[in-house]
Design a protein around this motif. Structure first.
Motif, PDB file in Angstrom:
ATOM      1  N   HIS A   1      15.784  -1.108  29.471  1.00 51.90           N
ATOM      2  CA  HIS A   1      16.320  -0.779  30.806  1.00 51.90           C
ATOM      3  C   HIS A   1      17.540  -1.635  31.103  1.00 51.90           C
ATOM      4  CE1 HIS A   1      12.876   1.651  31.865  1.00 51.90           C
ATOM      5  NE2 HIS A   1      12.092   0.696  31.410  1.00 51.90           N
ATOM      6  N   PRO A   2      18.657  -1.095  31.445  1.00 52.64           N
ATOM      7  CA  PRO A   2      18.978   0.328  31.407  1.00 52.64           C
ATOM      8  C   PRO A   2      19.141   0.776  29.970  1.00 52.64           C
ATOM      9  CG  PRO A   2      20.933  -0.899  32.003  1.00 52.64           C
ATOM     10  CD  PRO A   2      19.802  -1.891  31.917  1.00 52.64           C
ATOM     11  N   SER A   3      18.938   2.052  29.724  1.00 52.40           N
ATOM     12  CA  SER A   3      19.042   2.561  28.355  1.00 52.40           C
ATOM     13  C   SER A   3      20.497   2.692  27.913  1.00 52.40           C
ATOM     14  CB  SER A   3      18.342   3.909  28.236  1.00 52.40           C
ATOM     15  OG  SER A   3      18.950   4.835  29.114  1.00 52.40           O
ATOM     16  N   SER A   4      21.417   2.718  28.889  1.00 50.04           N
ATOM     17  CA  SER A   4      22.850   2.783  28.608  1.00 50.04           C
ATOM     18  C   SER A   4      23.527   1.662  29.386  1.00 50.04           C
ATOM     19  CB  SER A   4      23.394   4.152  29.033  1.00 50.04           C
ATOM     20  OG  SER A   4      24.771   4.218  28.778  1.00 50.04           O
ATOM     21  N   VAL A   5      24.325   0.858  28.709  1.00 47.50           N
ATOM     22  CA  VAL A   5      24.906  -0.334  29.333  1.00 47.50           C
ATOM     23  C   VAL A   5      26.332  -0.543  28.817  1.00 47.50           C
ATOM     24  CG1 VAL A   5      24.057  -1.943  27.578  1.00 47.50           C
ATOM     25  CG2 VAL A   5      24.383  -2.756  29.908  1.00 47.50           C
ATOM     26  N   VAL A   6      27.144  -1.218  29.628  1.00 44.63           N
ATOM     27  CA  VAL A   6      28.501  -1.577  29.210  1.00 44.63           C
ATOM     28  C   VAL A   6      28.460  -2.971  28.584  1.00 44.63           C
ATOM     29  CG1 VAL A   6      29.632  -0.147  30.952  1.00 44.63           C
ATOM     30  CG2 VAL A   6      29.067  -2.497  31.491  1.00 44.63           C
ATOM     31  N   PRO A   7      29.418  -3.308  27.732  1.00 46.00           N
ATOM     32  CA  PRO A   7      29.449  -4.656  27.160  1.00 46.00           C
ATOM     33  C   PRO A   7      29.471  -5.715  28.265  1.00 46.00           C
ATOM     34  CG  PRO A   7      30.971  -3.238  25.984  1.00 46.00           C
ATOM     35  CD  PRO A   7      30.476  -2.459  27.178  1.00 46.00           C
ATOM     36  N   GLY A   8      28.648  -6.743  28.085  1.00 46.25           N
ATOM     37  CA  GLY A   8      28.532  -7.803  29.079  1.00 46.25           C
ATOM     38  C   GLY A   8      27.386  -7.584  30.051  1.00 46.25           C
ATOM     39  N   GLY A   9      26.701  -6.448  29.953  1.00 47.32           N
ATOM     40  CA  GLY A   9      25.609  -6.119  30.875  1.00 47.32           C
ATOM     41  C   GLY A   9      24.293  -6.762  30.481  1.00 47.32           C
ATOM     42  N   GLN A  10      23.405  -6.877  31.449  1.00 49.43           N
ATOM     43  CA  GLN A  10      22.068  -7.451  31.262  1.00 49.43           C
ATOM     44  C   GLN A  10      21.086  -6.332  30.919  1.00 49.43           C
ATOM     45  OE1 GLN A  10      21.713 -10.786  31.666  1.00 49.43           O
ATOM     46  NE2 GLN A  10      19.528 -10.940  31.359  1.00 49.43           N
ATOM     47  N   VAL A  11      20.195  -6.568  29.945  1.00 53.69           N
ATOM     48  CA  VAL A  11      19.231  -5.572  29.492  1.00 53.69           C
ATOM     49  C   VAL A  11      17.835  -6.176  29.536  1.00 53.69           C
ATOM     50  CG1 VAL A  11      18.514  -4.132  27.539  1.00 53.69           C
ATOM     51  CG2 VAL A  11      20.933  -4.485  27.986  1.00 53.69           C
ATOM     52  N   THR A  12      16.861  -5.388  30.001  1.00 50.64           N
ATOM     53  CA  THR A  12      15.457  -5.790  30.013  1.00 50.64           C
ATOM     54  C   THR A  12      14.711  -4.972  28.977  1.00 50.64           C
ATOM     55  OG1 THR A  12      15.570  -6.317  32.368  1.00 50.64           O
ATOM     56  CG2 THR A  12      13.388  -5.996  31.434  1.00 50.64           C
ATOM     57  N   VAL A  13      13.910  -5.657  28.155  1.00 48.26           N
ATOM     58  CA  VAL A  13      13.110  -5.015  27.118  1.00 48.26           C
ATOM     59  C   VAL A  13      11.652  -5.122  27.547  1.00 48.26           C
ATOM     60  CG1 VAL A  13      12.460  -5.060  24.683  1.00 48.26           C
ATOM     61  CG2 VAL A  13      14.785  -5.642  25.362  1.00 48.26           C
ATOM     62  N   LEU A  14      10.908  -4.007  27.459  1.00 45.41           N
ATOM     63  CA  LEU A  14       9.534  -3.945  27.933  1.00 45.41           C
ATOM     64  C   LEU A  14       8.692  -3.206  26.911  1.00 45.41           C
ATOM     65  CD1 LEU A  14       7.581  -4.082  30.551  1.00 45.41           C
ATOM     66  CD2 LEU A  14       8.325  -1.748  30.887  1.00 45.41           C
TER      67      LEU A  14
ATOM     68  N   PRO B   1      31.025   0.435  21.347  1.00 46.96           N
ATOM     69  CA  PRO B   1      30.206   1.566  21.784  1.00 46.96           C
ATOM     70  C   PRO B   1      29.399   2.145  20.629  1.00 46.96           C
ATOM     71  CG  PRO B   1      32.486   1.822  22.504  1.00 46.96           C
ATOM     72  CD  PRO B   1      32.453   0.650  21.578  1.00 46.96           C
ATOM     73  N   GLY B   2      28.183   2.563  20.953  1.00 48.36           N
ATOM     74  CA  GLY B   2      27.315   3.158  19.948  1.00 48.36           C
ATOM     75  C   GLY B   2      25.859   3.010  20.341  1.00 48.36           C
ATOM     76  N   THR B   3      24.967   3.476  19.476  1.00 45.23           N
ATOM     77  CA  THR B   3      23.528   3.379  19.694  1.00 45.23           C
ATOM     78  C   THR B   3      22.986   2.300  18.772  1.00 45.23           C
ATOM     79  OG1 THR B   3      23.419   5.714  20.260  1.00 45.23           O
ATOM     80  CG2 THR B   3      21.355   4.644  19.671  1.00 45.23           C
TER      81      THR B   3
ATOM     82  N   THR C   1      28.148   1.824  26.086  1.00 47.26           N
ATOM     83  CA  THR C   1      29.258   2.719  26.435  1.00 47.26           C
ATOM     84  C   THR C   1      30.378   1.903  27.064  1.00 47.26           C
ATOM     85  OG1 THR C   1      28.415   3.171  28.637  1.00 47.26           O
ATOM     86  CG2 THR C   1      27.682   4.636  26.870  1.00 47.26           C
ATOM     87  N   LEU C   2      31.542   2.495  27.166  1.00 46.18           N
ATOM     88  CA  LEU C   2      32.665   1.818  27.805  1.00 46.18           C
ATOM     89  C   LEU C   2      32.741   2.120  29.294  1.00 46.18           C
ATOM     90  CD1 LEU C   2      35.448   2.167  25.103  1.00 46.18           C
ATOM     91  CD2 LEU C   2      33.998   0.214  25.601  1.00 46.18           C
ATOM     92  N   THR C   3      31.993   3.114  29.764  1.00 37.78           N
ATOM     93  CA  THR C   3      31.994   3.451  31.185  1.00 37.78           C
ATOM     94  C   THR C   3      30.621   3.195  31.755  1.00 37.78           C
ATOM     95  OG1 THR C   3      31.431   5.743  30.707  1.00 37.78           O
ATOM     96  CG2 THR C   3      33.761   5.233  30.932  1.00 37.78           C
ATOM     97  N   SER C   4      30.589   2.686  32.970  1.00 37.25           N
ATOM     98  CA  SER C   4      29.307   2.409  33.593  1.00 37.25           C
ATOM     99  C   SER C   4      28.741   3.673  34.213  1.00 37.25           C
ATOM    100  CB  SER C   4      29.460   1.330  34.668  1.00 37.25           C
ATOM    101  OG  SER C   4      30.263   1.817  35.720  1.00 37.25           O
ATOM    102  N   GLY C   5      27.504   3.644  34.555  1.00 35.33           N
ATOM    103  CA  GLY C   5      26.842   4.778  35.166  1.00 35.33           C
ATOM    104  C   GLY C   5      27.003   4.808  36.675  1.00 35.33           C
TER     105      GLY C   5
END
Length: 173
Positions: A36-49, A94-96, A117-121
């Motif tokens: 979470h989030p499943s799509s993020v921009v570089p520098g973003g925070q991600v939570t794994v659950l 960018p990529g999966t 991704t390079l664009t935020s949601g």
């Protein structure tokens, strides 16, 4: 030929639909690691659950594919879930990317996907109001200026009409 082609086509489509609905019979079961989030921009925070390690279970996560290294997943507010966080490096392309976790007790390896991704949601911002071009507009923010402009155009039109009418009659200018 035509009589046998239709039943065979229908049977082939039914088998293909059943195979797609059953899902792949190999690899990691879907949904073991939630990102979470499943799509993020570089520098973003991600939570794994994950809930795959059991009640009170912990895990060691690996976000090395995206360049973030390893992380610990500890029991969270819900005892059956193990959670952890990491920051996507600003240099991530960018990529999966596959994010993996290995349960501490059982050694079970599970995975999930993260999309960079390079664009935020964020929702798009739509402009409002008049465009400030410096030349003016038909309906600017000042109604007095708009009225003065309309009056000047009306006087010019009336004067031009009067002059053309005099010239057409032969009175001269």
């Amino acid at each position: 030929m035509r009589r046998t082609a239709r039943p065979l086509t229908g049977t082939a489509l039914a088998v293909a639909a059943a195979a797609l609905a059953a899902g792949p019979a190999y690899g990691v079961p879907a949904g073991d690691v939630e990102v979470h989030p499943s799509s993020v921009v570089p520098g973003g925070q991600v939570t794994v659950l994950t809930a795959a390690c059991g009640d009170g279970g912990s895990a060691t996560g690996d976000a090395g594919a995206v360049g973030a290294g390893s992380l610990g997943l500890a029991p969270g507010p819900h005892e059956q879930d193990a959670t952890g966080r990491f920051k996507v490096p600003p240099s991530a392309q960018p990529g999966t990317y596959e994010i993996t976790a290995t349960c501490t007790g059982s050694g079970r390896r599970i995975a999930g996907d993260l999309v960079v991704t390079l664009t935020s949601g964020r929702p798009e911002v739509h402009p409002r109001g008049s465009v400030k071009t410096g030349v003016g507009g038909a309906l600017g923010p000042d109604p007095a200026q708009t009225a003065a402009g309309v009056a000047a155009l009306a006087v010019a039109a009336a004067g031009g009409t009067w002059l053309l009418h005099r010239r057409a009659r032969g009175d001269g200018i």
